[in-house]
Design a protein around this motif. Structure first.
Motif, PDB file in Angstrom:
ATOM      1  N   GLY A 154       0.684  -1.125  -0.032  1.00 28.88           N
ATOM      2  CA  GLY A 154      -0.083   0.038  -0.058  1.00 28.88           C
ATOM      3  C   GLY A 154       0.584   1.122  -0.068  1.00 28.88           C
ATOM      4  N   THR A 155       1.796   1.314   0.899  1.00 23.75           N
ATOM      5  CA  THR A 155       2.693   2.309   0.852  1.00 23.75           C
ATOM      6  C   THR A 155       3.484   2.837  -0.381  1.00 23.75           C
ATOM      7  N   ALA A 212       8.357  -0.875   4.407  1.00 23.15           N
ATOM      8  CA  ALA A 212       7.473   0.266   3.661  1.00 23.15           C
ATOM      9  C   ALA A 212       8.400   1.640   3.783  1.00 23.15           C
ATOM     10  N   LEU A 213       8.666   1.902   4.953  1.00 23.59           N
ATOM     11  CA  LEU A 213       9.503   3.192   5.008  1.00 23.59           C
ATOM     12  C   LEU A 213      10.703   3.008   4.158  1.00 23.59           C
ATOM     13  N   GLY A 220      10.952   7.474  -3.740  1.00 22.09           N
ATOM     14  CA  GLY A 220      10.526   8.851  -4.126  1.00 22.09           C
ATOM     15  C   GLY A 220       8.871   8.946  -3.902  1.00 22.09           C
ATOM     16  N   SER A 221       8.411  10.174  -3.833  1.00 25.96           N
ATOM     17  CA  SER A 221       7.139  10.409  -4.048  1.00 25.96           C
ATOM     18  C   SER A 221       6.560  10.100  -5.660  1.00 25.96           C
ATOM     19  N   GLY A 359      -1.561   5.313   3.808  1.00 24.99           N
ATOM     20  CA  GLY A 359      -1.232   5.841   5.294  1.00 24.99           C
ATOM     21  C   GLY A 359      -0.754   4.730   6.137  1.00 24.99           C
ATOM     22  N   ALA A 360      -0.071   3.664   5.454  1.00 26.55           N
ATOM     23  CA  ALA A 360       0.231   2.486   6.290  1.00 26.55           C
ATOM     24  C   ALA A 360       1.216   2.683   7.279  1.00 26.55           C
ATOM     25  N   ILE A 361       2.260   3.665   7.091  1.00 22.92           N
ATOM     26  CA  ILE A 361       3.147   4.035   7.914  1.00 22.92           C
ATOM     27  C   ILE A 361       2.772   4.383   9.262  1.00 22.92           C
ATOM     28  N   PRO A 362       1.796   5.477   9.263  1.00 23.26           N
ATOM     29  CA  PRO A 362       1.182   6.005  10.527  1.00 23.26           C
ATOM     30  C   PRO A 362       0.313   4.701  11.212  1.00 23.26           C
TER      31      PRO A 362
END
Length: 445
Positions: A154-155, A212-213, A220-221, A359-362
């Motif tokens: 997902g990330t 994921a991070l 990159g974005s 939003g998987a990291i949060p």
């Protein structure tokens, strides 16, 4: 004839019949008493195995939840890609966990690592395997590793190539997750220290979050996500109905995730504990929803459904490290703090220009750390110092190894699709089958 008149007329005959029945039944009852220990052991085996199987297929159903959540959170031109990645990663996880993963995690663990080699279970017809079926345990443990891989999917959505991602899944599910999992669940060195993580806030969710991070930093974005002046450009998902369905599927699957982690259902005490785990799991998710709901209204002056959905998931992740010992109120508080974490961490990542599509990291990393730190608040057998050691060990190892693997893939195969392919969408560039062909065609015309 009334019941009373019947009993009055026939009472003597009924009493005699009952006496004869009691005398003839006495030897049978005595035999049953002698057989009770064996029957009790068989019953415990059956219920323990059933717990693993039911919990396992509930957690397997979470694969559908991740697929629907991600399909709703990405743009229409990338939906088929996310669906393909999710069905592929679940299958790869199952194969790799059989080939090498389970043995690395549970067989002859030395403290840091288990054994290499494929795992097998007894042949058909074996009458006694111990307290539960060996195959049921393998199945239950296998579906957990697929969850960690889904977090990464997902990330990194909407810009990563298919095959480098799947190669990373091979490494994650076959080696990274099983070796790290052995440190606690395989009776490794962290287990000896007293580290507590009931169902995997850290072992499953934060490991997936760290991976994921690492991928997000190297990848990159997405194009257009961040402006030159630091402005954040929202990129809405394609279908909030799918995202909501995915959230509810994950919520349902979490009862298997946490409840079956009791690992036994052969006694009244075990079943009672499983019931409490179910209740606390549900309360924590509800707490995360309500906290995110209220906080987004206060902070943003409107309610953002993506924050609310992720609030539910963050509440679930937060309670996963210890779903048994909290009181109902504490379960709500633990889950609510998870929801609050989501609301404040998502914009923080944007400030750091870390693009996390779903939003998987949060949800999985930060809320997973919080849930693991919260264990000593309700479990007297845990300590904050040991919990911090475990969090740090998993964080350093998962992030470092994942970063190295992604860096190698980036240098050899390339991680990212071309700008033109990203613009046209990964359904066309990588999959060849568009999820919404009529919609895309009409939009182009």
């Amino acid at each position: 004839m009334t019941i009373r008149s019947f009993l009055t007329a026939n009472g003597g005959r009924l009493a005699g019949a009952l006496a004869v029945t009691a005398m003839t039944a006495a030897p049978v009852l005595a035999q049953d008493a002698e057989a009770a220990p064996a029957a009790g052991a068989d019953t415990a085996f059956i219920f323990n195995t059933l717990l693993f199987l039911i919990g396992g297929f509930l957690v397997m159903w979470m694969a559908a939840g991740f697929a629907m959540l991600e399909a709703g959170m990405v743009r229409s031109k990338n939906v088929s890609m996310q669906l393909l990645k999710n069905v592929a990663l679940y299958s790869i996880a199952g194969l790799m966990y059989w080939v090498v993963g389970y043995s690395l995690m549970y067989v002859d663990v030395t403290g840091w690592i288990g054994s290499f080699g494929a795992y097998s279970w007894p042949d058909a017809g074996v009458a006694n395997e111990g307290d539960y079926s060996v195959a049921s345990d393998w199945f239950f443990q296998m579906v957990f590793v697929a969850t960690a891989a889904s977090i990464v999917s997902g990330t990194l959505a909407e810009r990563i190539k298919l095959w480098p991602f799947l190669i990373f899944v091979v490494v994650l599910t076959g080696f990274i997750y099983p070796i790290l999992g052995s440190w606690k669940w395989g009776a490794g060195w962290l287990d000896a220290m007293g580290f507590q993580d009931f169902a995997g806030s850290t072992i499953v969710h934060s490991v997936g979050g760290w991976a994921a991070l690492a991928g997000a930093l190297l990848l990159g974005s997405r194009q257009g996500k961040y402006g030159a002046n630091g402005q954040v450009q929202p990129i809405p998902g394609s279908n909030m109905a799918l995202a909501t369905l995915g959230t509810f599927i994950l919520w349902l699957g979490w009862f298997g995730f946490n409840g079956a982690s009791q690992l036994a259902m052969g006694t009244n005490s075990d079943v009672s504990d499983i019931s409490r785990i179910f209740a606390n799991t549900n309360l924590a998710a509800a707490g995360g929803v309500v906290a995110a709901l209220i906080l987004t209204q206060i902070v943003y002056k409107r309610v953002d459904i993506t924050f609310v959905l992720n609030g539910a998931l963050a509440g679930l992740v937060s309670i996963t490290a210890e779903p048994l010992t909290p009181s109902p109120l504490m379960a709500i508080i633990i889950g609510a703090i998870g929801g609050i974490i989501v609301v404040f961490t998502v914009p923080l990542l944007d400030k750091l220009k870390i693009d996390d599509v779903v939003g998987a990291i949060p949800v999985h990393l930060i809320a997973g750390i919080w849930g693991t730190l919260a264990v000593p608040l309700t479990n007297g057998g845990a300590s904050f110092g040991v919990q911090l050691v475990g969090i740090a060990a998993y964080g350093v190892a998962a992030f470092a190894v994942s970063f190295i693997v992604f860096a190698i893939l980036k240098a050899t195969m390339g991680l990212r699709v071309s700008p033109e392919e990203e613009l046209s969408g990964l359904d066309v560039a990588e999959v060849g089958v568009e999820a919404y062909p009529e919609f895309i065609a009409s939009r182009v015309r």
